[in-house]
Design a protein around this motif. Structure first.
Motif, PDB file in Angstrom:
ATOM      1  N   TYR A  72       0.805  -1.231   0.000  1.00  0.00           N
ATOM      2  CA  TYR A  72       0.000   0.000   0.000  1.00  0.00           C
ATOM      3  C   TYR A  72       0.834   1.274   0.000  1.00  0.00           C
ATOM      4  CZ  TYR A  72      -3.974  -3.008   0.973  1.00  0.00           C
ATOM      5  OH  TYR A  72      -4.948  -3.967   0.893  1.00  0.00           O
ATOM      6  N   TRP A 236     -10.786   8.980  -3.324  1.00  0.00           N
ATOM      7  CA  TRP A 236     -11.866   8.034  -3.001  1.00  0.00           C
ATOM      8  C   TRP A 236     -11.325   6.606  -2.961  1.00  0.00           C
ATOM      9  CZ3 TRP A 236     -16.492   8.171  -0.978  1.00  0.00           C
ATOM     10  CH2 TRP A 236     -17.351   7.091  -1.123  1.00  0.00           C
ATOM     11  N   ASN A 237     -10.483   6.276  -3.929  1.00  0.00           N
ATOM     12  CA  ASN A 237      -9.788   4.990  -3.950  1.00  0.00           C
ATOM     13  C   ASN A 237      -8.282   5.229  -3.824  1.00  0.00           C
ATOM     14  OD1 ASN A 237     -12.012   3.125  -4.393  1.00  0.00           O
ATOM     15  ND2 ASN A 237     -12.196   4.064  -6.420  1.00  0.00           N
ATOM     16  N   LEU A 238      -7.565   4.152  -3.552  1.00  0.00           N
ATOM     17  CA  LEU A 238      -6.118   4.273  -3.393  1.00  0.00           C
ATOM     18  C   LEU A 238      -5.408   4.498  -4.725  1.00  0.00           C
ATOM     19  CD1 LEU A 238      -5.264   1.461  -0.817  1.00  0.00           C
ATOM     20  CD2 LEU A 238      -5.002   3.922  -0.503  1.00  0.00           C
ATOM     21  N   ASP A 239      -5.984   3.977  -5.809  1.00  0.00           N
ATOM     22  CA  ASP A 239      -5.330   4.068  -7.122  1.00  0.00           C
ATOM     23  C   ASP A 239      -3.921   3.484  -7.074  1.00  0.00           C
ATOM     24  OD1 ASP A 239      -7.540   5.345  -8.313  1.00  0.00           O
ATOM     25  OD2 ASP A 239      -6.877   7.288  -7.533  1.00  0.00           O
ATOM     26  N   GLU A 259     -10.957  -1.014   0.078  1.00  0.00           N
ATOM     27  CA  GLU A 259     -11.511  -0.107  -0.920  1.00  0.00           C
ATOM     28  C   GLU A 259     -13.042  -0.075  -0.832  1.00  0.00           C
ATOM     29  OE1 GLU A 259      -9.752   1.886  -2.582  1.00  0.00           O
ATOM     30  OE2 GLU A 259      -8.153   0.986  -3.756  1.00  0.00           O
ATOM     31  N   PRO A 260     -13.693   1.074  -1.108  1.00  0.00           N
ATOM     32  CA  PRO A 260     -13.088   2.386  -1.361  1.00  0.00           C
ATOM     33  C   PRO A 260     -12.424   2.921  -0.104  1.00  0.00           C
ATOM     34  CG  PRO A 260     -15.472   2.581  -1.278  1.00  0.00           C
ATOM     35  CD  PRO A 260     -15.171   1.120  -1.189  1.00  0.00           C
ATOM     36  N   PHE A 261     -11.202   3.414  -0.264  1.00  0.00           N
ATOM     37  CA  PHE A 261     -10.360   3.716   0.888  1.00  0.00           C
ATOM     38  C   PHE A 261     -10.912   4.857   1.742  1.00  0.00           C
ATOM     39  CE2 PHE A 261      -6.539   5.156   3.170  1.00  0.00           C
ATOM     40  CZ  PHE A 261      -6.108   3.930   3.656  1.00  0.00           C
ATOM     41  N   THR A 262     -11.605   5.807   1.134  1.00  0.00           N
ATOM     42  CA  THR A 262     -12.144   6.924   1.917  1.00  0.00           C
ATOM     43  C   THR A 262     -13.178   6.437   2.926  1.00  0.00           C
ATOM     44  OG1 THR A 262     -11.731   8.522   0.161  1.00  0.00           O
ATOM     45  CG2 THR A 262     -13.394   9.108   1.791  1.00  0.00           C
TER      46      THR A 262
END
Length: 625
Positions: A72, A236-239, A259-262
């Motif tokens: 991560y 919103w996501n880690l990408d 995910e979604p990480f937020t």
């Protein structure tokens, strides 16, 4: 793995030294229960801080955090909030002071101090003992898994042909050695050996960080990690896309459920705040707070843990991670979809740490296991002997009888933890179960106990019992419907159900004895909804004042979490040699340190000046002397 003779000598010398310390100070520890479990409240705050930091520096957790940083990147600095790692900030700002003012021996004894001796209080007392013992067994099993897996890779002797059996044999041997010195020396043994272990680990951590900086340039690292790996910010996501580099990492990210990480981050933050507000669970962390010489020393100890633990530990984590990223990628790709990310740590050590230093690092990580295992083991007999055997079966025995009973209980709980550890499928599963799930049942009851006067023993018991019922339902659904839900997503439902049970149980039963409540309030002096108790206390002590530090404490909490996170970020940025980000992190650390010195350290007090003398814990005064 073949070790140089120098490495073998260093490891053997370390193991023998720890056992020797346990026997050497066993007489001092066996005077009475307070000496055995709390070191007689004579240990200084910085000694306890080093000990507590050593106890938190475990192998299994380190292996897990190496995996997190590998997969991560820098956003992994937030994922340990699952524990939640920032509970140490809540402790240092106000909860350690409140807890230490009680002067009790265990968390279960604290329940009697808070709720008295009513039927509800006795039920609460018993359920806390149950939770504490389940917690102890879970963490003993967790440590047993990690040490067996670690030792079988690094120690040179093949004890069994089957690798899984070899893990077990090593786990049993090292567990037995740890148990010997803990049983003999109690808290004195735990603290003195953990201070030794801390310095060994720190030297090893710094050395590994320096080796990684010498071996891996920023350009080499950038060539093997995906975009956004070195960013502490997220959307919103880690990408985080490992396609073309390590497909198994993408599979692992999807399986972890972050995910979604937020959304995950917000749930993790909210559950972490709730868990932190309840105070420490009944484990080694609580025992360190209760062992402090005074309330202010308890707070200083909790703050000191962050300073001495985070920077060296993350130098080790970052160093091992980037070595594995650059030099272990081919081996990981060859594993296909069955990558064992928990083997990243042992690979990096085996390949890049030179003889002598390797022995010191292995000794340090063995020390990390032994510290955690020892501190957890020390907590078990405190509850069984003090809160069950002494209270219900043999209240008039002499101190030697209680200490001998503690020996027996320690051995039995270690054996139980080992047996359970044999059936745990992976490190990650037990971490998430203990931290995210079982603590959900504990959180609501232990949050309300500080802040609402009408919350009583019946409400406490109802909240804890409801939590266990909800957890049982969740597990049954998982088993029968093959239903998977990450525990952090279940936490709001667990907490909400428990909170309702706490409130309803309290309001449908009579309030606790006002004299018990007055004693608790005058001595601890929490902020919160305590108006009726405060007005009753004023009748006897007109000079008594409310705690008006809520806004200051909340400000210190926010600054403290930033302060703690800056230390983690700075250590990683230094090892990966991102110097502008490192300088920014250090500047944040300095600014927040100055704030905390001004608004936290300089405002600490053992007891408010208006506290009547009979409510001041004399152990604090005697210990400070």
């Amino acid at each position: 793995m073949q070790l140089a003779m120098l490495d073998v000598v260093i490891i053997a010398a370390y193991l023998l030294t720890t056992v020797f310390i346990g026997f050497w100070i066993s007489k001092r520890a066996s005077k009475n229960l307070r000496s055995y479990f709390l070191g007689g409240n004579k240990l200084k705050w910085y000694t306890l801080g080093l000990s507590n930091a050593s106890g938190m520096f475990d192998i299994s957790g380190t292996m897990w955090m190496v995996y997190l940083l590998f997969v991560y990147g820098l956003t992994s600095i937030y994922i340990p909030w699952l524990w939640p790692v920032f509970n140490q900030i809540f402790l240092m700002v106000f909860l350690s002071v409140w807890l230490r003012r009680s002067g009790v021996l265990t968390g279960a004894e604290w329940i009697t101090f808070r709720f008295g001796d009513s039927t509800g209080a006795r039920l609460s007392h018993l359920i806390v003992v149950l939770f504490a013992l389940v917690n102890v067994v879970g963490f003993l099993a967790y440590g047993f898994i990690g040490i067996g897996k670690f030792a079988s890779v690094f120690l040179p002797w093949q004890l069994a042909a089957d690798p899984d059996t070899n893990d077990i044999y090593y786990g049993l041997i090292i567990t037995a050695l740890t148990t010997v010195y803990v049983v003999k020396g109690g808290m004195f043994s735990v603290v003195f050996t953990e201070v030794l272990q801390f310095f060994i680990m720190t030297v090893a951590c710094v050395a590994v960080g320096i080796i990684a900086m010498q071996q891996v340039s920023p350009e080499m690292l950038a060539a093997v990690v995906p975009d956004n790996w070195d960013k502490v910010t997220f959307g919103w996501n880690l990408d985080m896309d490992w396609s073309g580099t390590l497909e198994a990492a993408n599979t692992k990210i999807a399986a972890d459920g972050y995910e979604p990480f937020t959304i995950f981050f917000m749930l993790m933050l909210l559950s972490g705040i709730a868990k932190s507000m309840m105070g420490p669970p009944p484990n080694y962390d609580m025992q360190r707070v209760l062992s402090a010489r005074s309330p202010t020393e308890a707070a200083k100890m909790s703050g000191f843990v962050n300073v001495v633990l985070l920077f060296p530990r993350y130098m080790l984590i970052a160093g091992l991670t980037i070595l594995a990223l650059v030099f272990f990628m081919d081996e990981l790709q060859a594993m296909g979809p069955d990558v064992d990310f928990e083997q990243i740590l042992p690979f990096a050590m085996k390949e890049f740490v030179p003889p002598g230093l390797l022995g010191l690092l292995i000794a340090g990580l063995l020390a990390a296991f032994m510290s955690t295992f020892a501190a957890t083991t020390n907590a078990a007999p405190a509850y069984v002997v003090n809160d069950i055997y002494k209270r219900y079966f043999n209240p008039n025995a002499d101190d030697k009888n209680y200490v001998k009973a503690s020996y027996v209980v320690s051995v039995l709980f270690v054996a139980l933890g080992v047996v359970i550890g044999l059936f745990v499928p992976s490190l990650n599963s037990i971490i998430l179960w203990i931290v995210s799930a079982f603590y959900g049942a504990y959180t609501a009851s232990n949050l309300l106990k500080w802040f609402w006067w009408r919350f009583n023993g019946v409400g406490y018991f109802c909240g804890m019992a409801m939590g266990l019922v909800i957890l049982l339902i969740i597990k049954v659904l998982q088993w029968t419907l093959d239903w998977e839900i990450m525990q952090v997503y279940a936490f709001p439902f667990i907490f909400g159900g428990c909170f309702i049970a706490c409130v309803v149980g309290s309001l449908l039963s009579k309030a606790d004895d006002i004299e018990v409540l007055k004693t608790f309030y005058i001595k601890v002096r929490p902020w919160g909804v305590w108006g009726p108790v405060y007005r009753e206390a004023l009748k006897d002590y007109p000079e008594l004042k409310r705690n008006t530090d809520l806004s200051r404490d909340l400000g210190n909490l926010v600054v403290g979490v930033i302060w703690q996170t800056s230390m983690v970020a700075a250590s990683i940025f230094m090892v990966i040699q991102h110097w502008p980000e490192f300088i920014t992190s250090v500047a944040v650390f300095v600014a927040t340190s100055l704030w905390l010195w001004r608004f936290w350290w300089c405002r600490l007090e053992d007891y408010p000046a208006d506290t009547p003398a009979q409510y001041v814990d004399r152990l604090a005064t005697d210990g400070a002397d």
